[in-house]
Design an enzyme around this catalytic site. Sequence first.
Site, short mmCIF file in Angstrom:
data_model
loop_
_atom_site.label_atom_id
_atom_site.label_comp_id
_atom_site.label_asym_id
_atom_site.label_seq_id
_atom_site.Cartn_x
_atom_site.Cartn_y
_atom_site.Cartn_z
N CYS A 132 115.15 78.57 -15.36
CA CYS A 132 116.49 78.32 -15.89
C CYS A 132 116.94 79.54 -16.67
O CYS A 132 116.13 80.17 -17.35
CB CYS A 132 116.44 77.08 -16.79
SG CYS A 132 118.02 76.63 -17.50
N GLU A 166 114.12 79.54 -9.21
CA GLU A 166 114.23 78.18 -8.67
C GLU A 166 115.67 77.95 -8.22
O GLU A 166 116.61 78.44 -8.82
CB GLU A 166 113.86 77.15 -9.74
CG GLU A 166 112.37 77.03 -9.98
CD GLU A 166 112.03 75.86 -10.88
OE1 GLU A 166 112.78 74.86 -10.87
OE2 GLU A 166 111.03 75.95 -11.61
#
Length: 265
Positions: A132, A166
């Site tokens: 993130c 991700e």
Amino acid sequence: MKAWYYSPYPLDFGTFIDRLYICDNCLRYMQRETQLINHKAECKARRPPGKVIYTNGTIRVYEIDGQEHKLYCQNLCLIAKLFLDVKTLYFDTEGFKFYVLTERHHKFKSFEIMVGYFSKEKLSYDNYNLACIMTLPSHQRKGYGRLLIELSYEISKHEGKIGSPEKPLSPLGSLGYHSYWGSTLMTTLLHFRGDVTIEEIVNKTSIHEEDVIDTLSRLNLLCYRKTMENGRQNICITEDMLQEALVKFNIKLGRQLDPKLIRWR
């Protein structure tokens, strides 16, 4: 700052109040301004916990273990969710490390303000080098997001791994990565002469093969040529194609991060 998305703060803090007060040192959140004033008079924090791994002028990056400093990292995740639509990690921080970017306070030089961060799994079976990433709206357009992306790949290089973030990426994250991948691959290709393989580009940049191919395709650089020797198709990228891509896609070469200043082990 106006929040962009919902964040799962405890019910008393997130449902019936118009404004949330957050200490810019320890990230503790409060309902009233008087609480914040009283808290800051006693707060001992001057900077994030953890160890400094990068310093350049007025900015620093701290590496923070999500298990050792759980409360700070949980508060950081709650703030991040206010500005990220796709974020899902809030409280289970033990399996992650957090890389927090700070800016020295313009008045109080001993204070450092958190302006952005990225998180990374301690053990990723898919070799994700970033879970993130977030830069506060008040500090965007300063190159901080790009700096954090560059740092995640430099850490991958130190680890001897090929990295990728991700997915899915947030809209802002997608813009940042497309810019970084395009700039990095163009810089790499402009220095190559003769034959080069996708594998060589991957090893040099630590960018995952899938991201390399997607980026070359987006920049219209996947031009195949069949060779007479073995009948295989090879990618042919000319100097003119590179220069055309630089102009057409407005690619800015250069770095935000100085790799020589990284102190990471």
